[in-house]
Write a protein that holds these residues in place. Sequence first.
Motif, PDB file in Angstrom:
ATOM      1  N   THR A  62      -4.500   6.645  -5.586  1.00  0.00           N
ATOM      2  CA  THR A  62      -3.874   6.554  -4.183  1.00  0.00           C
ATOM      3  C   THR A  62      -4.942   6.115  -3.242  1.00  0.00           C
ATOM      4  O   THR A  62      -4.378   5.674  -2.148  1.00  0.00           O
ATOM      5  CB  THR A  62      -3.903   8.312  -4.022  1.00  0.00           C
ATOM      6  N   LEU A  63      -6.139   6.375  -3.306  1.00  0.00           N
ATOM      7  CA  LEU A  63      -7.195   5.697  -2.617  1.00  0.00           C
ATOM      8  C   LEU A  63      -7.154   4.340  -2.195  1.00  0.00           C
ATOM      9  O   LEU A  63      -7.213   3.563  -1.398  1.00  0.00           O
ATOM     10  CB  LEU A  63      -8.566   6.020  -2.511  1.00  0.00           C
ATOM     11  N   VAL A  64      -6.765   3.740  -3.296  1.00  0.00           N
ATOM     12  CA  VAL A  64      -6.329   2.140  -3.410  1.00  0.00           C
ATOM     13  C   VAL A  64      -5.155   1.871  -2.530  1.00  0.00           C
ATOM     14  O   VAL A  64      -5.208   0.716  -1.674  1.00  0.00           O
ATOM     15  CB  VAL A  64      -6.095   1.788  -4.908  1.00  0.00           C
ATOM     16  N   GLY A  65      -4.152   2.604  -2.470  1.00  0.00           N
ATOM     17  CA  GLY A  65      -2.958   2.501  -1.634  1.00  0.00           C
ATOM     18  C   GLY A  65      -3.457   2.660  -0.046  1.00  0.00           C
ATOM     19  O   GLY A  65      -3.014   1.554   0.728  1.00  0.00           O
ATOM     20  N   PHE A  66      -4.229   3.429   0.181  1.00  0.00           N
ATOM     21  CA  PHE A  66      -4.730   3.635   1.575  1.00  0.00           C
ATOM     22  C   PHE A  66      -5.647   2.308   1.940  1.00  0.00           C
ATOM     23  O   PHE A  66      -5.428   1.871   2.973  1.00  0.00           O
ATOM     24  CB  PHE A  66      -5.383   5.056   1.713  1.00  0.00           C
ATOM     25  N   GLY A  78       0.936  -1.076   0.025  1.00  0.00           N
ATOM     26  CA  GLY A  78      -0.065  -0.169  -0.064  1.00  0.00           C
ATOM     27  C   GLY A  78       0.894   1.174   0.102  1.00  0.00           C
ATOM     28  O   GLY A  78       0.706   2.234  -0.837  1.00  0.00           O
ATOM     29  N   TRP A  79       1.954   1.327   0.875  1.00  0.00           N
ATOM     30  CA  TRP A  79       2.798   2.274   0.795  1.00  0.00           C
ATOM     31  C   TRP A  79       3.421   2.546  -0.752  1.00  0.00           C
ATOM     32  O   TRP A  79       3.601   3.771  -0.941  1.00  0.00           O
ATOM     33  CB  TRP A  79       3.938   2.285   1.867  1.00  0.00           C
ATOM     34  N   TYR A  80       3.729   1.526  -1.192  1.00  0.00           N
ATOM     35  CA  TYR A  80       4.285   1.419  -2.691  1.00  0.00           C
ATOM     36  C   TYR A  80       3.418   2.149  -3.521  1.00  0.00           C
ATOM     37  O   TYR A  80       3.972   3.164  -4.307  1.00  0.00           O
ATOM     38  CB  TYR A  80       4.696   0.127  -3.038  1.00  0.00           C
ATOM     39  N   VAL A  81       2.130   1.839  -3.424  1.00  0.00           N
ATOM     40  CA  VAL A  81       1.167   2.564  -4.301  1.00  0.00           C
ATOM     41  C   VAL A  81       1.052   3.984  -4.155  1.00  0.00           C
ATOM     42  O   VAL A  81       0.855   4.793  -5.002  1.00  0.00           O
ATOM     43  CB  VAL A  81      -0.214   1.840  -4.051  1.00  0.00           C
ATOM     44  N   LEU A  82       1.298   4.303  -2.723  1.00  0.00           N
ATOM     45  CA  LEU A  82       1.116   5.848  -2.216  1.00  0.00           C
ATOM     46  C   LEU A  82       2.353   6.586  -2.838  1.00  0.00           C
ATOM     47  O   LEU A  82       2.125   7.865  -3.081  1.00  0.00           O
ATOM     48  CB  LEU A  82       0.971   5.822  -1.159  1.00  0.00           C
ATOM     49  N   GLN A  83       3.420   5.834  -2.959  1.00  0.00           N
ATOM     50  CA  GLN A  83       4.491   6.540  -3.528  1.00  0.00           C
ATOM     51  C   GLN A  83       4.782   6.771  -4.962  1.00  0.00           C
ATOM     52  O   GLN A  83       5.666   7.757  -5.687  1.00  0.00           O
ATOM     53  CB  GLN A  83       5.852   5.710  -3.273  1.00  0.00           C
ATOM     54  N   LEU A  84       3.852   6.119  -5.811  1.00  0.00           N
ATOM     55  CA  LEU A  84       3.544   6.212  -7.219  1.00  0.00           C
ATOM     56  C   LEU A  84       3.547   7.667  -7.648  1.00  0.00           C
ATOM     57  O   LEU A  84       2.757   8.311  -7.047  1.00  0.00           O
ATOM     58  CB  LEU A  84       2.488   5.493  -7.920  1.00  0.00           C
ATOM     59  N   GLU A  85       4.238   8.268  -8.545  1.00  0.00           N
ATOM     60  CA  GLU A  85       3.814   9.699  -8.870  1.00  0.00           C
ATOM     61  C   GLU A  85       2.784   9.753 -10.318  1.00  0.00           C
ATOM     62  O   GLU A  85       2.682   9.007 -10.863  1.00  0.00           O
ATOM     63  CB  GLU A  85       5.263  10.326  -9.551  1.00  0.00           C
ATOM     64  N   ASN A  86       2.320  10.914 -10.158  1.00  0.00           N
ATOM     65  CA  ASN A  86       1.199  11.069 -11.303  1.00  0.00           C
ATOM     66  C   ASN A  86      -0.037  10.235 -11.378  1.00  0.00           C
ATOM     67  O   ASN A  86      -0.166   9.882 -12.596  1.00  0.00           O
ATOM     68  CB  ASN A  86       2.019  11.432 -12.514  1.00  0.00           C
ATOM     69  N   THR A  87      -0.275   9.712 -10.290  1.00  0.00           N
ATOM     70  CA  THR A  87      -1.544   8.858 -10.219  1.00  0.00           C
ATOM     71  C   THR A  87      -2.587   9.462 -10.131  1.00  0.00           C
ATOM     72  O   THR A  87      -2.698  10.421  -9.293  1.00  0.00           O
ATOM     73  CB  THR A  87      -1.176   7.491  -9.275  1.00  0.00           C
ATOM     74  N   PRO A  88      -3.917   8.892 -10.516  1.00  0.00           N
ATOM     75  CA  PRO A  88      -5.139   9.710 -10.142  1.00  0.00           C
ATOM     76  C   PRO A  88      -5.377   9.273  -8.548  1.00  0.00           C
ATOM     77  O   PRO A  88      -4.956   8.482  -8.001  1.00  0.00           O
ATOM     78  CB  PRO A  88      -6.243   8.813 -10.921  1.00  0.00           C
ATOM     79  N   VAL A  89      -6.324  10.124  -8.196  1.00  0.00           N
ATOM     80  CA  VAL A  89      -6.774  10.184  -6.816  1.00  0.00           C
ATOM     81  C   VAL A  89      -7.412   8.693  -6.515  1.00  0.00           C
ATOM     82  O   VAL A  89      -6.975   8.236  -5.224  1.00  0.00           O
ATOM     83  CB  VAL A  89      -7.879  11.494  -6.367  1.00  0.00           C
ATOM     84  N   LEU A  90      -7.982   8.243  -7.178  1.00  0.00           N
ATOM     85  CA  LEU A  90      -8.720   6.966  -7.003  1.00  0.00           C
ATOM     86  C   LEU A  90      -7.783   5.748  -6.784  1.00  0.00           C
ATOM     87  O   LEU A  90      -7.866   4.982  -5.952  1.00  0.00           O
ATOM     88  CB  LEU A  90      -9.508   6.448  -8.067  1.00  0.00           C
TER      89      LEU A  90
END
Length: 197
Positions: free
Chosen positions: A82-86, A68-80
């Motif tokens: 980012t929510l998946v990471g959370f 999940g933390w890895y997903v949050l670190q991705l750049e230029n990703t849609p808000v949705l």
Amino acid sequence: MLSYFGLYCALIASVWIVAGVYTAGKLYPGYSHTKQFCSELGAAGSPTEKLSPIINNYPLGLLFCLFGWYVLQLENTPVLITLVGFLVIIHGVGTWVAGYYPMDADPQTKTPTLSCQIHSWAGLVMLLSLLIAPVLVAASSYASISFRLFSILCVGISGYLVILLASAFKQQANAGLYQRLAYGVQLLWLSAFSLVI
């Protein structure tokens, strides 16, 4: 390096849970993978009460949180996304909570203990987090059309298996089988998601 490792944590978790549940099941005399829940391996008073969370919940929770933390670190990703990471981190925390608070030995008990209630709520949070996450991916433009359709398919199959699980639980039939299948579909989706990002 840690970020790179985080990418593969979903795949590692999928393999880890199979090995961990199998190992704990071997140490639980008479345990049935088709009839009993995975959580019964760590249930209060079970032969593997202390071992199961150590080899299953705690490392799995860490792996989910790292992915999940890895997903949050991705750049230029849609808000949705980012929510998946959370949501994946929430799934990991739920895994820890479910391990720390064991369920009652009898899953059919009419008067569950506080520990069992907390365990059940944590399990519900875990279930919902990986049902909502693929819906968010399907609703975003981040992934390909084929993966978005795959995500919806996984939600549908997992949801149907949860309905079968609830029915099997009431009939005291093969609840363990349907739990494993439903969660397996969710982890299959999570592993596939880790490959497409």
